[in-house]
Design a protein around this motif. Structure first.
Motif, PDB file in Angstrom:
ATOM      1  N   LEU A   1       0.830  -1.204   0.000  1.00  0.00           N
ATOM      2  CA  LEU A   1       0.000   0.000   0.000  1.00  0.00           C
ATOM      3  C   LEU A   1       0.863   1.252   0.000  1.00  0.00           C
ATOM      4  N   THR A   2       1.866   1.278   0.870  1.00  0.00           N
ATOM      5  CA  THR A   2       2.735   2.451   0.979  1.00  0.00           C
ATOM      6  C   THR A   2       3.520   2.681  -0.301  1.00  0.00           C
ATOM      7  N   PHE A   3       4.054   1.604  -0.852  1.00  0.00           N
ATOM      8  CA  PHE A   3       4.938   1.730  -2.003  1.00  0.00           C
ATOM      9  C   PHE A   3       4.168   2.153  -3.258  1.00  0.00           C
ATOM     10  N   THR A   4       3.078   1.480  -3.558  1.00  0.00           N
ATOM     11  CA  THR A   4       2.353   1.775  -4.795  1.00  0.00           C
ATOM     12  C   THR A   4       1.708   3.157  -4.759  1.00  0.00           C
ATOM     13  N   VAL A   5       1.038   3.474  -3.674  1.00  0.00           N
ATOM     14  CA  VAL A   5       0.396   4.785  -3.563  1.00  0.00           C
ATOM     15  C   VAL A   5       1.457   5.875  -3.441  1.00  0.00           C
ATOM     16  N   GLY A   6       2.552   5.578  -2.728  1.00  0.00           N
ATOM     17  CA  GLY A   6       3.626   6.557  -2.583  1.00  0.00           C
ATOM     18  C   GLY A   6       4.272   6.896  -3.906  1.00  0.00           C
ATOM     19  N   VAL A   7       4.534   5.889  -4.736  1.00  0.00           N
ATOM     20  CA  VAL A   7       5.106   6.147  -6.062  1.00  0.00           C
ATOM     21  C   VAL A   7       4.147   6.976  -6.909  1.00  0.00           C
ATOM     22  N   SER A   8       2.861   6.663  -6.836  1.00  0.00           N
ATOM     23  CA  SER A   8       1.864   7.423  -7.598  1.00  0.00           C
ATOM     24  C   SER A   8       1.816   8.881  -7.151  1.00  0.00           C
ATOM     25  N   LEU A   9       1.851   9.113  -5.849  1.00  0.00           N
ATOM     26  CA  LEU A   9       1.863  10.480  -5.322  1.00  0.00           C
ATOM     27  C   LEU A   9       3.129  11.215  -5.743  1.00  0.00           C
ATOM     28  N   ALA A  10       4.271  10.564  -5.605  1.00  0.00           N
ATOM     29  CA  ALA A  10       5.539  11.195  -5.972  1.00  0.00           C
ATOM     30  C   ALA A  10       5.578  11.508  -7.465  1.00  0.00           C
ATOM     31  N   PHE A  11       5.072  10.590  -8.264  1.00  0.00           N
ATOM     32  CA  PHE A  11       5.057  10.775  -9.718  1.00  0.00           C
ATOM     33  C   PHE A  11       4.228  12.008 -10.096  1.00  0.00           C
ATOM     34  N   THR A  12       3.055  12.133  -9.494  1.00  0.00           N
ATOM     35  CA  THR A  12       2.187  13.274  -9.788  1.00  0.00           C
ATOM     36  C   THR A  12       2.792  14.571  -9.268  1.00  0.00           C
ATOM     37  N   SER A  13       3.372  14.554  -8.082  1.00  0.00           N
ATOM     38  CA  SER A  13       3.939  15.778  -7.514  1.00  0.00           C
ATOM     39  C   SER A  13       5.132  16.277  -8.327  1.00  0.00           C
ATOM     40  N   VAL A  14       5.877  15.366  -8.943  1.00  0.00           N
ATOM     41  CA  VAL A  14       7.049  15.768  -9.725  1.00  0.00           C
ATOM     42  C   VAL A  14       6.670  16.203 -11.132  1.00  0.00           C
ATOM     43  N   TYR A  15       5.835  15.413 -11.799  1.00  0.00           N
ATOM     44  CA  TYR A  15       5.563  15.649 -13.209  1.00  0.00           C
ATOM     45  C   TYR A  15       4.239  16.362 -13.469  1.00  0.00           C
ATOM     46  N   GLY A  16       3.345  16.412 -12.466  1.00  0.00           N
ATOM     47  CA  GLY A  16       2.090  17.124 -12.639  1.00  0.00           C
ATOM     48  C   GLY A  16       1.322  16.632 -13.856  1.00  0.00           C
ATOM     49  N   GLY A  17       0.800  17.575 -14.624  1.00  0.00           N
ATOM     50  CA  GLY A  17       0.033  17.220 -15.813  1.00  0.00           C
ATOM     51  C   GLY A  17       0.870  16.588 -16.898  1.00  0.00           C
ATOM     52  N   GLY A  18       2.195  16.736 -16.820  1.00  0.00           N
ATOM     53  CA  GLY A  18       3.072  16.132 -17.824  1.00  0.00           C
ATOM     54  C   GLY A  18       3.280  14.647 -17.624  1.00  0.00           C
ATOM     55  N   GLY A  19       2.690  14.095 -16.571  1.00  0.00           N
ATOM     56  CA  GLY A  19       2.848  12.669 -16.306  1.00  0.00           C
ATOM     57  C   GLY A  19       2.321  11.781 -17.412  1.00  0.00           C
ATOM     58  N   VAL A  20       1.381  12.292 -18.206  1.00  0.00           N
ATOM     59  CA  VAL A  20       0.822  11.496 -19.306  1.00  0.00           C
ATOM     60  C   VAL A  20       1.869  11.221 -20.387  1.00  0.00           C
ATOM     61  N   LEU A  21       2.976  11.952 -20.363  1.00  0.00           N
ATOM     62  CA  LEU A  21       4.031  11.777 -21.359  1.00  0.00           C
ATOM     63  C   LEU A  21       5.234  11.020 -20.818  1.00  0.00           C
ATOM     64  N   VAL A  22       5.174  10.617 -19.544  1.00  0.00           N
ATOM     65  CA  VAL A  22       6.333  10.018 -18.886  1.00  0.00           C
ATOM     66  C   VAL A  22       6.062   8.541 -18.608  1.00  0.00           C
ATOM     67  N   SER A  23       6.802   7.658 -19.256  1.00  0.00           N
ATOM     68  CA  SER A  23       6.672   6.219 -19.017  1.00  0.00           C
ATOM     69  C   SER A  23       7.733   5.770 -18.017  1.00  0.00           C
ATOM     70  N   ASN A  24       7.643   4.513 -17.594  1.00  0.00           N
ATOM     71  CA  ASN A  24       8.617   3.942 -16.660  1.00  0.00           C
ATOM     72  C   ASN A  24       8.764   4.820 -15.416  1.00  0.00           C
ATOM     73  N   ALA A  25       7.670   4.994 -14.696  1.00  0.00           N
ATOM     74  CA  ALA A  25       7.600   5.952 -13.596  1.00  0.00           C
ATOM     75  C   ALA A  25       8.670   5.729 -12.537  1.00  0.00           C
ATOM     76  N   PHE A  26       8.830   4.491 -12.094  1.00  0.00           N
ATOM     77  CA  PHE A  26       9.763   4.213 -11.007  1.00  0.00           C
ATOM     78  C   PHE A  26      11.186   4.604 -11.395  1.00  0.00           C
ATOM     79  N   ASN A  27      11.548   4.314 -12.632  1.00  0.00           N
ATOM     80  CA  ASN A  27      12.882   4.641 -13.118  1.00  0.00           C
ATOM     81  C   ASN A  27      13.074   6.150 -13.246  1.00  0.00           C
ATOM     82  N   LYS A  28      12.038   6.845 -13.698  1.00  0.00           N
ATOM     83  CA  LYS A  28      12.137   8.294 -13.879  1.00  0.00           C
ATOM     84  C   LYS A  28      12.218   9.026 -12.535  1.00  0.00           C
ATOM     85  N   LEU A  29      11.595   8.474 -11.508  1.00  0.00           N
ATOM     86  CA  LEU A  29      11.696   9.078 -10.180  1.00  0.00           C
ATOM     87  C   LEU A  29      13.080   8.876  -9.579  1.00  0.00           C
ATOM     88  N   ALA A  30      13.740   7.793  -9.951  1.00  0.00           N
ATOM     89  CA  ALA A  30      15.048   7.471  -9.373  1.00  0.00           C
ATOM     90  C   ALA A  30      16.134   8.444  -9.798  1.00  0.00           C
TER      91      ALA A  30
END
Length: 364
Positions: free
Chosen positions: A218-247
């Motif tokens: 629960l923590t990991f999946t929701v946390g990655v989703s929150l972090a992904f949105t907070s970093v990329y915002g509306g541009g997240g629709v253009l960013v694949s491989n979320a976990f790798n891009k956050l790293a």
């Protein structure tokens, strides 16, 4: 002769397999897909379905501590129907995720034109693990999880603040969240392959490791989703491989250069285990009708590889299929069947119908 392939695991091994099975493909392409439909509230869609997965995990664990799915106390026609549904669903997911894993490798590690070689290397490894069976998968997961934990801890400790809380505000649980939950069902419901395991040992009724595993899921999946949105915002629709891009947002990157290769290695390890879990479930389903487990396992993996080969050439078609009516198989295989199995076990205990169906021809 009886097949000596063992699917017996301990509670801790079951908990690790549950974590790997649930987390693996939720942190790659899925955040991008959810961002396209739910926008800044994509994490709410993730949260909703991971909570539903938690209920399914409780049912699966309760069943596996009492009886192997192949020896489920149910009339033969009902049990075979359940096997067919679970096996078919796991095969469609196996094809989908084999394609995602191959694409991930080709775009992250190699020139994109090498995806055919990646797939050619993946299928034999997958077939080998599937032939070895569930017990080997569990023991391998016990080793792999330490490397994964170290990589995650490293990235969390040295994470660089790059997002904004305003990218996830305002929080609104609207129809777009429900639409996302419905559309991407195929990426959830990850625990039906674990029905073919049998939890053994004196502490098999100890639910604490499984509860801890679910908290991490629960923590990991929701946390990655929150972090992904907070970093990329509306541009997240253009960013694949979320976990790798956050790293890449790591303080060590300024000293050592990019350190996301550790994330790639960790993800590849759990991806192979996840795919092997799905292939093992398909193999066990088929072997409930016929013997020759080794040949069935190899055939399943080769068939999935061939299907993925044509799917990668046309990823939009695979996406359309898995977000179409076929996605509702997940509701039956991953949510309804574990609940039905638990009811049957509660009503009839460990008495199994047609026990001869549990055995397979010994792999030579």
């Amino acid at each position: 002769m009886r097949d000596r392939i063992s699917n017996n695991v301990y509670t801790g091994q079951f908990a690790i397999l549950a974590f790997i099975s649930s987390v693996c493909f939720k942190v790659v392409m899925l955040p991008q897909y959810l961002a396209a439909t739910a926008g800044r509230n994509a994490w709410l869609a993730m949260l909703t379905l991971v909570l539903a997965d938690g209920a399914a995990l409780v049912c699966v664990y309760a069943v596996t501590t009492r009886v192997d799915f192949r020896a489920l106390p149910a009339p033969v026609p009902l049990k075979r129907a359940m096997m067919i549904v679970v096996g078919a669903t796991c095969f469609t997911k196996l094809v989908l995720f084999t394609g995602e894993a191959t694409s991930y490798c080709s775009t992250t590690l190699f020139d994109e034109g090498l995806w055919r070689l990646v797939l050619a290397g993946l299928v034999p490894a997958l077939a080998y693990l599937t032939v070895k069976g569930g017990n080997v998968l569990a023991r391998t997961a016990q080793i792999v999880i330490w490397f994964v934990a170290a990589v995650v801890a490293l990235n969390v400790m040295f994470a660089e603040s790059a997002g904004s809380v305003f990218n996830i505000l305002p929080v609104r649980y609207g129809k777009e969240v429900l639409f996302s939950c419905d559309k991407y069902l195929a990426w959830f419901g990850d625990f039906s392959p674990l029905l073919f395991f049998s939890v053994s040992g004196k502490k098999r009724k100890n639910i604490v490791p499984v509860l801890i595993s679910y908290i991490f899921i629960l923590t990991f999946t929701v946390g990655v989703s929150l972090a992904f949105t907070s970093v990329y915002g509306g541009g997240g629709v253009l960013v694949s491989n979320a976990f790798n891009k956050l790293a890449i947002f790591n303080k060590l990157s300024t000293l050592l250069g990019t350190v996301d290769f550790t994330v790639v290695c960790a993800w590849l390890l759990i991806a192979i285990l996840k795919l092997a879990l799905l292939a093992n479930a398909v193999t066990e389903s088929v072997c409930s009708f016929a013997g020759g487990r080794r040949y069935v396992a190899i055939t399943v993996c080769v068939a999935a590889g061939i299907a993925a080969f044509f799917g990668i050439d046309n990823p939009q078609k695979v996406y359309d299929v898995m977000t179409g009516p076929l996605r509702y198989m997940t509701l039956a295989a991953d949510y309804a069947i574990p609940a039905i199995a638990l009811v049957l076990v509660a009503l009839y205990g460990k008495r199994a119908y047609a026990p001869s169906e549990v055995s397979h021809e010994e792999a030579r």
